[in-house]
Design a protein around this motif. Structure first.
Motif, PDB file in Angstrom:
ATOM      1  N   GLU A  21       0.835  -1.202   0.000  1.00  0.00           N
ATOM      2  CA  GLU A  21       0.000   0.000   0.000  1.00  0.00           C
ATOM      3  C   GLU A  21       0.875   1.260   0.000  1.00  0.00           C
ATOM      4  N   LEU A  22       1.915   1.266   0.825  1.00  0.00           N
ATOM      5  CA  LEU A  22       2.832   2.402   0.860  1.00  0.00           C
ATOM      6  C   LEU A  22       3.566   2.545  -0.473  1.00  0.00           C
ATOM      7  N   ALA A  23       3.995   1.423  -1.052  1.00  0.00           N
ATOM      8  CA  ALA A  23       4.727   1.452  -2.323  1.00  0.00           C
ATOM      9  C   ALA A  23       3.849   1.977  -3.450  1.00  0.00           C
ATOM     10  N   ALA A  24       2.556   1.682  -3.396  1.00  0.00           N
ATOM     11  CA  ALA A  24       1.638   2.144  -4.445  1.00  0.00           C
ATOM     12  C   ALA A  24       1.525   3.669  -4.461  1.00  0.00           C
ATOM     13  N   GLY A  25       1.804   4.300  -3.328  1.00  0.00           N
ATOM     14  CA  GLY A  25       1.714   5.750  -3.256  1.00  0.00           C
ATOM     15  C   GLY A  25       3.014   6.475  -3.565  1.00  0.00           C
ATOM     16  N   VAL A  26       4.048   5.719  -3.970  1.00  0.00           N
ATOM     17  CA  VAL A  26       5.358   6.307  -4.246  1.00  0.00           C
ATOM     18  C   VAL A  26       5.585   6.357  -5.751  1.00  0.00           C
ATOM     19  N   GLU A  27       6.087   7.486  -6.221  1.00  0.00           N
ATOM     20  CA  GLU A  27       6.397   7.647  -7.642  1.00  0.00           C
ATOM     21  C   GLU A  27       7.714   6.937  -7.964  1.00  0.00           C
ATOM     22  N   PRO A  28       7.703   5.970  -8.874  1.00  0.00           N
ATOM     23  CA  PRO A  28       8.948   5.281  -9.240  1.00  0.00           C
ATOM     24  C   PRO A  28       9.935   6.220  -9.944  1.00  0.00           C
ATOM     25  N   VAL A  29      11.212   5.970  -9.738  1.00  0.00           N
ATOM     26  CA  VAL A  29      12.285   6.704 -10.402  1.00  0.00           C
ATOM     27  C   VAL A  29      13.013   5.698 -11.282  1.00  0.00           C
ATOM     28  N   ASN A  30      12.984   5.911 -12.589  1.00  0.00           N
ATOM     29  CA  ASN A  30      13.573   4.965 -13.548  1.00  0.00           C
ATOM     30  C   ASN A  30      13.008   3.554 -13.357  1.00  0.00           C
ATOM     31  N   GLY A  31      11.711   3.467 -13.064  1.00  0.00           N
ATOM     32  CA  GLY A  31      11.053   2.179 -12.911  1.00  0.00           C
ATOM     33  C   GLY A  31      11.291   1.503 -11.577  1.00  0.00           C
ATOM     34  N   ARG A  32      11.939   2.176 -10.646  1.00  0.00           N
ATOM     35  CA  ARG A  32      12.246   1.579  -9.345  1.00  0.00           C
ATOM     36  C   ARG A  32      11.705   2.455  -8.220  1.00  0.00           C
ATOM     37  N   ILE A  33      11.350   1.811  -7.130  1.00  0.00           N
ATOM     38  CA  ILE A  33      10.905   2.532  -5.942  1.00  0.00           C
ATOM     39  C   ILE A  33      12.043   2.496  -4.936  1.00  0.00           C
ATOM     40  N   HIS A  34      12.454   3.663  -4.473  1.00  0.00           N
ATOM     41  CA  HIS A  34      13.509   3.721  -3.462  1.00  0.00           C
ATOM     42  C   HIS A  34      12.977   3.173  -2.145  1.00  0.00           C
ATOM     43  N   ILE A  35      13.702   2.227  -1.576  1.00  0.00           N
ATOM     44  CA  ILE A  35      13.252   1.522  -0.374  1.00  0.00           C
ATOM     45  C   ILE A  35      13.004   2.472   0.792  1.00  0.00           C
ATOM     46  N   GLU A  36      13.793   3.542   0.893  1.00  0.00           N
ATOM     47  CA  GLU A  36      13.608   4.463   2.017  1.00  0.00           C
ATOM     48  C   GLU A  36      12.274   5.196   1.962  1.00  0.00           C
ATOM     49  N   LYS A  37      11.662   5.227   0.771  1.00  0.00           N
ATOM     50  CA  LYS A  37      10.361   5.890   0.624  1.00  0.00           C
ATOM     51  C   LYS A  37       9.239   5.092   1.286  1.00  0.00           C
ATOM     52  N   ILE A  38       9.426   3.773   1.432  1.00  0.00           N
ATOM     53  CA  ILE A  38       8.424   2.976   2.150  1.00  0.00           C
ATOM     54  C   ILE A  38       8.933   2.567   3.528  1.00  0.00           C
ATOM     55  N   ASN A  39      10.252   2.503   3.682  1.00  0.00           N
ATOM     56  CA  ASN A  39      10.853   2.137   4.956  1.00  0.00           C
ATOM     57  C   ASN A  39      10.533   3.178   6.032  1.00  0.00           C
ATOM     58  N   ALA A  40      10.740   4.446   5.720  1.00  0.00           N
ATOM     59  CA  ALA A  40      10.554   5.517   6.706  1.00  0.00           C
ATOM     60  C   ALA A  40       9.125   5.566   7.263  1.00  0.00           C
ATOM     61  N   PRO A  41       8.087   5.621   6.430  1.00  0.00           N
ATOM     62  CA  PRO A  41       6.743   5.683   7.008  1.00  0.00           C
ATOM     63  C   PRO A  41       6.333   4.396   7.729  1.00  0.00           C
ATOM     64  N   PHE A  42       6.882   3.269   7.316  1.00  0.00           N
ATOM     65  CA  PHE A  42       6.548   2.003   7.959  1.00  0.00           C
ATOM     66  C   PHE A  42       7.134   1.939   9.366  1.00  0.00           C
ATOM     67  N   LEU A  43       8.364   2.437   9.533  1.00  0.00           N
ATOM     68  CA  LEU A  43       9.050   2.360  10.819  1.00  0.00           C
ATOM     69  C   LEU A  43       8.830   3.583  11.706  1.00  0.00           C
ATOM     70  N   SER A  44       8.350   4.670  11.155  1.00  0.00           N
ATOM     71  CA  SER A  44       8.222   5.942  11.862  1.00  0.00           C
ATOM     72  C   SER A  44       7.264   5.851  13.049  1.00  0.00           C
ATOM     73  N   ARG A  45       7.601   6.587  14.100  1.00  0.00           N
ATOM     74  CA  ARG A  45       6.705   6.677  15.257  1.00  0.00           C
ATOM     75  C   ARG A  45       5.414   7.402  14.891  1.00  0.00           C
ATOM     76  N   ASN A  46       5.494   8.264  13.901  1.00  0.00           N
ATOM     77  CA  ASN A  46       4.306   8.986  13.434  1.00  0.00           C
ATOM     78  C   ASN A  46       3.548   8.213  12.362  1.00  0.00           C
TER      79      ASN A  46
END
Length: 78
Positions: A21-46
């Motif tokens: 679900e988080l990955a679906a909301g991230v804009e791919p760069v050169n066909g790839r999703i940067h892992i930190e774009k889903i890692n941060a919100p998944f692990l964040s206290r907020n």
């Protein structure tokens, strides 16, 4: 007596679903999703407040499920 908090993302299927679900909301760069774009919100206290091991098993489950789905599609096409 300590009360133990239920870990929602301890279930690999739930964690994988949220990561996708988080990955679906991230804009791919050169066909790839940067892992930190889903890692941060998944692990964040907020955000999801998940743990590193929950992230790891969620990613692993999502990859395995995706590979399994791709194999099944190839078998049906053959």
């Amino acid at each position: 007596m300590k009360h133990v908090e239920t870990r929602h993302f301890a279930d690999p299927q739930v964690a994988a679903r949220k990561l996708l679900e988080l990955a679906a909301g991230v804009e791919p760069v050169n066909g790839r999703i940067h892992i930190e774009k889903i890692n941060a919100p998944f692990l964040s206290r907020n955000g999801c407040k998940a743990t590193g091991p929950e992230f790891g098993t969620g990613i692993q489950h999502a990859v395995e499920r995706g590979a399994r789905a791709a194999r099944e599609r190839n078998l049906r096409a053959a």
